[in-house]
Design an enzyme around this catalytic site. Structure first.
Site, short mmCIF file in Angstrom:
data_model
loop_
_atom_site.label_atom_id
_atom_site.label_comp_id
_atom_site.label_asym_id
_atom_site.label_seq_id
_atom_site.Cartn_x
_atom_site.Cartn_y
_atom_site.Cartn_z
N GLU A 86 0.83 -1.20 0.14
CA GLU A 86 0.05 -0.14 0.16
C GLU A 86 0.95 1.26 0.01
O GLU A 86 1.97 1.30 0.58
CB GLU A 86 -0.87 0.21 1.19
CG GLU A 86 -1.73 1.07 1.68
CD GLU A 86 -2.58 1.16 2.74
OE1 GLU A 86 -2.28 0.11 3.43
OE2 GLU A 86 -3.41 1.79 3.07
N LYS B 10 -8.94 2.97 -2.08
CA LYS B 10 -9.18 2.47 -0.77
C LYS B 10 -10.67 2.70 -0.31
O LYS B 10 -10.86 4.03 -0.39
CB LYS B 10 -8.19 2.95 0.12
CG LYS B 10 -8.04 2.02 1.55
CD LYS B 10 -7.03 2.42 2.31
CE LYS B 10 -6.61 1.36 3.65
NZ LYS B 10 -5.55 1.94 4.45
N CYS C 282 -5.62 -2.97 1.53
CA CYS C 282 -5.29 -3.01 3.06
C CYS C 282 -6.94 -3.48 3.61
O CYS C 282 -7.47 -4.35 3.57
CB CYS C 282 -4.71 -2.10 3.79
SG CYS C 282 -3.84 -2.53 5.30
#
Lengths: 699, 699
Positions: free
Chosen positions: A107, A181, A237
């Site tokens: 990430e 994200k 994530c």
């Protein structure tokens, strides 16, 4: 595992040739390990040999038509985009030379995770990471690269935070698509929602949306991306930490993985930056395995390695087969480029940090059996020290060696993290310091091979005391409330010692003094401001005392040089040796001033992990109580002392130097926030009747 | 304004009688002011007189049939629920005695805002605040009370954070309804989203939803609540900060006020906890006025007062008429119970902190004209000091008086916040300290009436140096890289002084040492660890040096005792007096070591407020440059120095003691987070060609 870095060109060449002839999966990973050493600049071989090895790896891999993926588990520096980008491009070129389908980075790799509020105050670094991203794209070939970056949102947007946490899919000189994200961890050490907007859409959006996406401009397209005939469902994530079947309670209503699964990808890919903490490994393993298995889709997970300030990331990137079986796992706490093929279930499972395998079923209760977590603790902290020094430009550490447990364990960790030649232990005895402590300190230093000097603090203490007589008398002439018994004497000693250490740090280049406070004592505020709790770094601030005892024994057993820590240090009862106990005439023992560490550490563990309160603690039996009789009065006294001391220790927590977060919960200020002025909280609570009484009396 | 607290029973009785006879709006507020003094325990009068005054206020108010509201602008202690609840009930009883329709408290009043992660680790305090809330409800009568609390969400919920930030509407012994916060500020000093779930619904939900609300159980009901025939639309703090017509850019898509407006309430009510910061007053005033005017609905806004750690809340609660005109404003930085009737436009406008009125049009550029913000700065900081000491149980402060500007301003602020008898200034001259500095310090102390002592540090410095000779030689025998020129000597002095101050704090009860560092110097890391930057509190850590000069002059002009600060202190060039400048033979001037403060402070201002980068700064003219020729080389040197020093000051920011946030942006660690290991950020950036070159070279 072979350490290739100690071998020479000919030896490497021989090994490589044999491996190439074998041409097995095992050869593949051995050849990769050689290349890892080369890529990490630990091994220097000729370009010819490199080319030969690369060509051999490529040839083994070519048996798989598709699905060869490189997991680039690397260590970035927060905000140093040039450094990070150079590393990224090196690995992209390598992956391309192997003709992999894809290379996956952790990430936010261009920026390093976390970058925190820096992107808000200094938006130039965001502009820069976009420039770098575009240039990196130009260099890519058929191998797709997943590169994380901070994406500014449309400049004329009028709603939401300024940035996305994004991943670009780079291939054939272009940006092929972007994933953002959706779930933003905002708790403990995570602060994503401060400056990041949650993505309005899961999965891949076209490159045309770069820096232009808002809710209205979401393109209705396939959420997956197909590279060499394999469909990938990509997430970042936290996006994969919200499985409602796995967790009893999830933080978000949306489950990005579920949405991705509807597109039936062949492989899930998740780019992460997930720090090492106690108990987290088993959670992560089980969660990823569960997710792969429940959708019957393989899962590839790439984690950051290295430390950024207080967070130490453990790597251990991995791949799971569609039935949730582990097919590959990279090393922990080391950079690695691990090749996997989730379709062919090709991958190597490197050993997990020792002991962690055993914890794959959760320990639900507090126990003094720390064994399973000690190697992880060791590697989390040593990596934390090493990277803090490296990344801030420091090389050397100086610390006081008291002959006690805290400074001893710190010395060992520092020697291992920085090299023994870079550590200076200073014994600074006072009149209270026993001869045993002095000689224990010296033996320890000799065993470790660190530098050692002994300088008494008597003159400093005497001069300070002499000055204090006049000073205090002057103050007393104006102010009442001079303590009959104060900690002034104790603190003069601790502060004189810190004066020495900071002096050395001022006088010698690239040298930091070390704060040796441990977690149990910080909870109790049993640490001196500008004394033992001051320093450039606090290695064991999140390790409770009982764990330190187990840790010391573990270090003696597991380090290359066995038994560096004198047994006497481990056996001795901890005490700051700052004051004499009037009852015994000997230095005051910490447990007498506080309470038994075993009892204290169980309180801490229960409060942090089970959120228990005063009466929970009072009404259940502690481990310590199973072995020792504790009267109700005694238990009340200890519990009251715990809450009283903790309430007034909040200020000390706020000025604690950077330290590695180790346990599942901590008092690190970047992990746990409590107002200092909340020191009057009544942790016992009141009954309904008591409350009624108080309210009725209020006029 | 009359200070009723200095009058006796008879005088108060006389005044009250006359006011009652007048029976005007003005009498109403004067009578209320007398009762404020009583409620705040500043004035002690008989129950009879109290009853009489209350009855008089009630009688004046009775002319209005409806819409009488009490704004209870009070100061809570974080987590001390009993303390907060007692205050709440006292004011509820008072409001009831006046027969008001409603009493409104600030956001989260039972807990104090912010309470941060405490609610997660110690959930007992949430249970407690629910118990207290229910008991408070029992005591209410016809006067409705809006009481903020932390509400645990349904225990068997499986999604989202654990808590809501809620307000209960209490009336006639019951909880009538609950409002929950929808927009969760998560930036700067705010961290709501860490443990709070955004409300799935705007406005009032029935009491049956207490601790039971989730998205599915939202009741489809009127979002407003009607009390005595007036319809109220209630919101919490950030909920009213998202007006899309007022702000160019909003943080959230939802606008709760717009939703509330659809229900056509008669009055908007907003419960807030909004800290004082530079430029915020004008924004708040204009935003609230704009909102009232755009919906043609009056707006009642109640703000917290007092400080919690680094945040100092200014109160200034207020009411606006439907056309956006201000009809009432409570005092700033003081507790007050202000009665308003937004329907009848009844209210009193207490003066805003001096100077702020003038700033109601935004200052878009950096200027050294700080005049308009100085009283606010003064009150923000003195409240911050006072409440930090009060709420942590400290009473006295000790600080070093160097005769320089920083320690001088700190001394004045401490004397005013804590009382001169509670401040001890210690002059601690070294051989570098000039006689002028020593006598300036003494004159200052005399002018302020604070305690004063002079203690030289020579012996401490000599002893330390003597010890250091041996110590450094020993270290040098093992380590190279001893600096030819180091800051060791400078720091010994600063640390010896801190040793004295901490010694006094250890020896005398309830006494904290003070860190005197200012914002400009903290930016440059021009402060000594364990020296002048150590302390229990740092009053001026968010005030830049150029503002401190203006501030010192302002203090001399505006405090009751004029000209307490010797002119020489203001005129003298700042310098730490820790080293001699080899060029001049005199103590080194800070501006020589750094750069002109005027230039430095403009960089800081531009970086913090306009997010400018290196080239923005380089390519535009500074105020300083308009008056002084600065060569390009010189400017480059200063800008380079700024970024270099700032990058390595990040660690110092992380261990800075608690300090009051004053400016619109700060380096306070609870307000601004940047990884310490991000010190290698290239703030200049690179051109596309440079990036291309670097990438092509990378193998």
């Amino acid at each position: 595992m072979i350490d290739y870095s100690v071998l020479n060109e000919y030896e490497i060449s021989d090994i490589a040739e044999n491996l190439a002839i074998e041409g097995t999966e095992n050869s593949l990973f051995s050849l990769s390990e050689i290349m890892d050493s080369v890529l990490q600049n630990k091994l220097n071989i000729s370009q010819d040999l490199k080319d030969k090895i690369i060509s051999n790896i490529k040839s083994i891999l070519s048996k798989n038509e598709k699905g060869n993926i490189g997991l680039a588990q690397i260590n970035p520096i927060a905000g140093d985009i040039e450094y990070n980008a150079k590393k990224v491009i090196k690995y992209i070129k390598y992956a391309q030379s192997l003709n992999l389908d894809m290379i996956v980075f952790p990430e936010l790799i261009l920026m390093g995770y976390p970058i925190e509020d820096t992107i808000d105050r200094h938006p130039i670094i965001v502009e820069e990471n976009i420039k770098w991203l575009k240039e990196i794209a130009h260099i890519t070939g058929s191998t797709a690269a997943l590169v994380g970056f901070i994406e500014p949102r449309k400049y004329n947007l009028n709603t939401g935070k300024n940035y996305y946490n994004s991943i670009a899919i780079l291939q054939n000189g272009e940006i092929k698509g972007i994933v953002r994200k959706s779930l933003l961890p905002t708790y403990s050490e995570f602060n994503d929602y401060r400056y990041i907007e949650p993505s309005p859409v899961v999965g891949v959006q076209p490159d045309s949306t770069l820096c232009l996406l808002d809710e209205d401009s979401v393109v209705d397209c396939d959420k997956t991306i197909t590279i060499n005939n394999v469909k990938y469902g990509i997430s970042i994530c936290e996006d994969c930490w919200n499985n409602k079947d796995f967790f009893d309670r999830t933080l978000y209503s949306k489950d990005p993985i579920e949405e991705l699964a509807q597109e039936k990808p062949d492989v899930f890919v998740n780019c992460s930056a997930s720090p090492s903490r106690a108990k987290k490994e088993q959670l992560k393993h089980n969660m990823l395995s569960f997710t792969a298995n429940s959708y019957k889709i393989p899962m590839v997970y790439v984690n950051q390695v290295g430390a950024i300030d207080n967070s130490s990331f453990e790597g251990s990137s991995r791949a799971f087969s569609p039935d949730g079986a582990l097919i590959a796992r990279a090393k922990s706490f080391e950079e690695q480029f691990l090749i996997v093929n989730p379709l062919k279930k090709i991958g190597k499972i490197y050993p997990l940090t020792k002991g962690l395998e055993k914890t794959l079923t959760e320990q639900k209760v507090f126990t003094l059996e720390y064994e399973n977590d000690l190697e992880r603790t060791y590697r989390t902290i040593t990596q934390g020290i090493k990277d803090y020094f490296n990344k801030t430009g420091f090389e050397r550490a100086v610390l006081g060696l008291s002959g006690g447990l805290d400074s001893t364990v710190c010395a060992v960790l520092l020697a291992d993290a920085l090299g023994k030649e870079n550590v200076f232990g200073i014994s600074m005895p006072s009149k209270i310091t026993s001869n045993e402590s002095r000689s224990d300190a010296e033996i320890l230093a000799r065993n470790l091979g660190i530098n050692f000097a002994e300088v008494p603090i008597k003159d400093m203490v005497d001069t300070t005391n002499k000055m204090f007589v006049t000073l205090f008398n002057e103050v007393e002439s104006k102010w009442d409330c001079r303590y009959k018994q104060s900690f002034t004497q104790d603190n003069i000693q601790a502060r004189s010692r810190a004066m020495y250490l900071w002096g050395i740090s001022n006088e010698f280049a690239k040298c930091l003094p070390i704060a040796t406070s441990d977690k149990s004592e910080l909870y109790m505020g049993y640490a001196t401001i500008n004394g033992d709790m001051s320093g450039g770094f606090a290695p064991i601030a999140d390790v409770p005392k009982t764990k330190l005892f187990a840790f010391a024994r573990w270090l003696n057993k597991n380090r290359k040089e066995k038994n560096a820590i004198p047994e006497a240090i481990i056996l001795k009862k901890p005490g700051a040796e700052l004051a004499i106990d009037p009852k015994t005439g000997k230095p005051l023992i910490a447990e007498d001033a506080l309470m038994p560490y075993e009892f204290l550490d169980e309180i801490i563990w229960r409060v942090e992990n089970k959120h228990e309160h005063y009466w929970d603690l009072m009404n259940t039996t502690f481990q310590y109580e199973k072995k020792n009789f504790v009267s109700k009065e005694q238990k009340t006294e200890w519990l009251d002392k715990f809450y009283r001391r903790m309430s007034t220790a909040l200020y000390k927590w706020s000025i604690l130097p950077p330290s590695v977060i180790v346990e599942s919960r901590s008092i690190n200020k970047y992990d746990y926030k409590q107002p200092i002025t909340s020191s009057r909280i009544n942790y016992k609570g009141l009954s309904r009747d008591e409350i009624r009484g108080i309210l009725n009396e209020t006029v």
